[in-house]
Every structure is written in C-alpha cells, then in structure tokens.
Design a protein around this motif. Sequence first.
Motif, PDB file in Angstrom:
ATOM      1  N   ILE A  23      36.271  27.904 -32.078  1.00  0.00           N
ATOM      2  CA  ILE A  23      35.484  26.948 -32.858  1.00  0.00           C
ATOM      3  C   ILE A  23      34.686  27.741 -33.871  1.00  0.00           C
ATOM      4  N   ALA A  24      34.813  27.347 -35.140  1.00  0.00           N
ATOM      5  CA  ALA A  24      34.123  28.053 -36.223  1.00  0.00           C
ATOM      6  C   ALA A  24      33.519  27.035 -37.182  1.00  0.00           C
ATOM      7  N   LYS A  25      32.466  27.451 -37.866  1.00  0.00           N
ATOM      8  CA  LYS A  25      31.813  26.599 -38.842  1.00  0.00           C
ATOM      9  C   LYS A  25      32.353  26.949 -40.226  1.00  0.00           C
ATOM     10  N   THR A  26      32.866  25.937 -40.926  1.00  0.00           N
ATOM     11  CA  THR A  26      33.361  26.123 -42.288  1.00  0.00           C
ATOM     12  C   THR A  26      32.503  25.304 -43.240  1.00  0.00           C
ATOM     13  N   GLY A  29      32.759  21.740 -42.437  1.00  0.00           N
ATOM     14  CA  GLY A  29      32.281  21.310 -41.126  1.00  0.00           C
ATOM     15  C   GLY A  29      32.865  22.193 -40.041  1.00  0.00           C
ATOM     16  N   GLU A  30      32.556  21.864 -38.801  1.00  0.00           N
ATOM     17  CA  GLU A  30      33.029  22.660 -37.678  1.00  0.00           C
ATOM     18  C   GLU A  30      34.497  22.335 -37.403  1.00  0.00           C
ATOM     19  N   LEU A  44      34.394  30.207 -44.511  1.00  0.00           N
ATOM     20  CA  LEU A  44      33.374  30.192 -43.454  1.00  0.00           C
ATOM     21  C   LEU A  44      32.009  29.817 -44.011  1.00  0.00           C
ATOM     22  N   ALA A  45      31.265  29.068 -43.221  1.00  0.00           N
ATOM     23  CA  ALA A  45      29.854  28.840 -43.470  1.00  0.00           C
ATOM     24  C   ALA A  45      29.104  29.738 -42.483  1.00  0.00           C
ATOM     25  N   GLY A  47      27.269  30.834 -39.435  1.00  0.00           N
ATOM     26  CA  GLY A  47      27.153  30.220 -38.120  1.00  0.00           C
ATOM     27  C   GLY A  47      27.876  31.016 -37.066  1.00  0.00           C
ATOM     28  N   GLN A  48      28.005  30.412 -35.895  1.00  0.00           N
ATOM     29  CA  GLN A  48      28.656  31.095 -34.781  1.00  0.00           C
ATOM     30  C   GLN A  48      30.136  30.766 -34.719  1.00  0.00           C
ATOM     31  N   ASN A  62      28.263  35.909 -34.519  1.00  0.00           N
ATOM     32  CA  ASN A  62      27.692  35.360 -35.744  1.00  0.00           C
ATOM     33  C   ASN A  62      28.549  35.845 -36.903  1.00  0.00           C
ATOM     34  N   GLN A  64      29.391  35.252 -41.338  1.00  0.00           N
ATOM     35  CA  GLN A  64      29.028  34.638 -42.622  1.00  0.00           C
ATOM     36  C   GLN A  64      29.803  35.304 -43.744  1.00  0.00           C
TER      37      GLN A  64
END
Length: 86
Positions: A23-26, A29-30, A44-45, A47-48, A62, A64
């Motif tokens: 699971i990654a934050k873009t 959205g996730e 990527l945004a 986040g974790q 983490n 970015q």
Amino acid sequence: MPVNVSLVSADAEVWTGEATLVIAKTVEGEIGLMAGHEPILAILAEGQVRITQPYGSKILANAQDGFLSMESDVLTIVAGNATLVG
C-alpha cells in the motif's frame, strides 16, 4: 503468487523482497497492489509505504519524491528519499 518488490532511494536500496500486498500513497490517493495487478505507473506522494510479506510480517517505510511502477508482478518504488521505519 507474491509480488517482487524493490524499494530504492536516490542513493541506496532500502528494501527488496516478496510481498502479498503493498500500500502506497500517490498523488491520486492511496493504492493497494497485489499479484495480478494491471501495469501501473504512479507518482508518489509523501507518506508511508506498507509492505505485507507472505508470512504476515509488515515492513513500513517513509517515502517521498518519486514514483512506483508495476508490471508482471514486479513492483519498483523509486523515491528521492526513503527510509525504513522502526
């Protein structure tokens, strides 16, 4: 069938191995990625990144300033800055 994951930062390989779920934050959205996911390229945004290994252990990092790419159950996450948590 697991996904082969490589998480790298600008100057080092941070983690590599097999996962059942990532699971990654873009910026959109996730996103959750599993084996069989259609090919994708995403920015990527900050986040974790949460990685669940086949035997249930979890890896947190983490990340970015980068992107992720998945094709044929190979996921590459390239971040300008990425560090493992914990």
